[in-house]
Design a protein around this motif. Sequence first.
Motif: not given
Length: 254
Positions: A16-20, A37-39, A63-65, A90-92, A156-158, A160-162, A189-193
């Motif tokens: 519903g946004s950005g890269i997805g 699909s998006d929340i 969907c809330d993943v 699987n991008n959310a 937390a972000y690192c 999760s992505k690891g 970095g990607v220009e998204t919200p």
Amino acid sequence: MDLGLTGKVAMITGSGSGIGRATAVAFAGEGAKVVVSDIDVAGGEQTVRTIVDIGGEATFIQCDVSKSADVQALVKGTVAKYGSLDCAFNNAGIEGIVALTPEYPEDEWDRVINVNLKGVWLCLKYELEQMIKQGSGAIVNTSSIAGLIGQAGFSAYCASKGGVTQLTRTVALEYAKSGIRVNAVCPAGVETPLTQRIGKYYETHADLLNLLASPIPRMAQPEEIARNVVWLCSDVNGYVTGTLMTIDGGFTAQ
Ligand SMILES: NC(=O)c1ccc[n+]([C@@H]2O[C@H](COP(=O)([O-])OP(=O)(O)OC[C@H]3O[C@@H](n4cnc5c(N)ncnc54)[C@H](O)[C@@H]3O)[C@@H](O)[C@H]2O)c1
């Protein structure tokens, strides 16, 4: 080059946004039938309208993943609507707050891990069930350079992505003999919200660019990630599995 995706069924979380969104549109441009699909219902429906406007085929499933029942319903709904699940992105994901580890709130840690890591695991679990039945499928997960290197303030972000990085490798090995390929993209970095929200933690745009400083001195556009996801899902890449594709303007080459 014909990527052979005409008539294939592609499902994209967080589209519903950005890269997805850019990836949903790119799949449609290759002739795939797209499950958006998006929340976020409004964002997802906007993506569907964009695809329909360019003459493509798409439907929206909310969907809330991080919720098992939602993910199961997403895979079921995809197959009920279009008959198969050929490609899954699987991008959310969410960024969480920016704070040093001792100050990072426990509930925020849980939120980031639940969406970014458990969410990808749940998607893999139920997508694989369907792809095993079919004997074929291609999956791409969205990791990040934060899944390869550390970034202060993003524990937390690192983490999760690891986790997404390692899940990608593990599942690729589990299904390499079954006609199912699993890869990940690792953008900087990607220009998204999402980057606009992170930007609020930094005093100037220059400070943000410093965090995301790539040798190619700009952020990526979402379409530059989308093209690679679609390409990884194509059968022209039939020998590519378990790979972590950095799309980072040279960031991790430094
Ligand atoms: N933008 C970047 O610089 C960057 C870099 C590397 C990786 N990524 C990753 O790319 C992915 C997409 O990010 P983006 O930059 O397009 O951000 P974005 O905020 O524009 O889009 C993310 C989408 O995910 C959806 N979402 C959030 N929580 C959800 C949930 N629980 N269930 C389903 N959908 C949910 C949002 O509603 C939104 O539409 C994320 O996984 C992000 O971590 C982004």
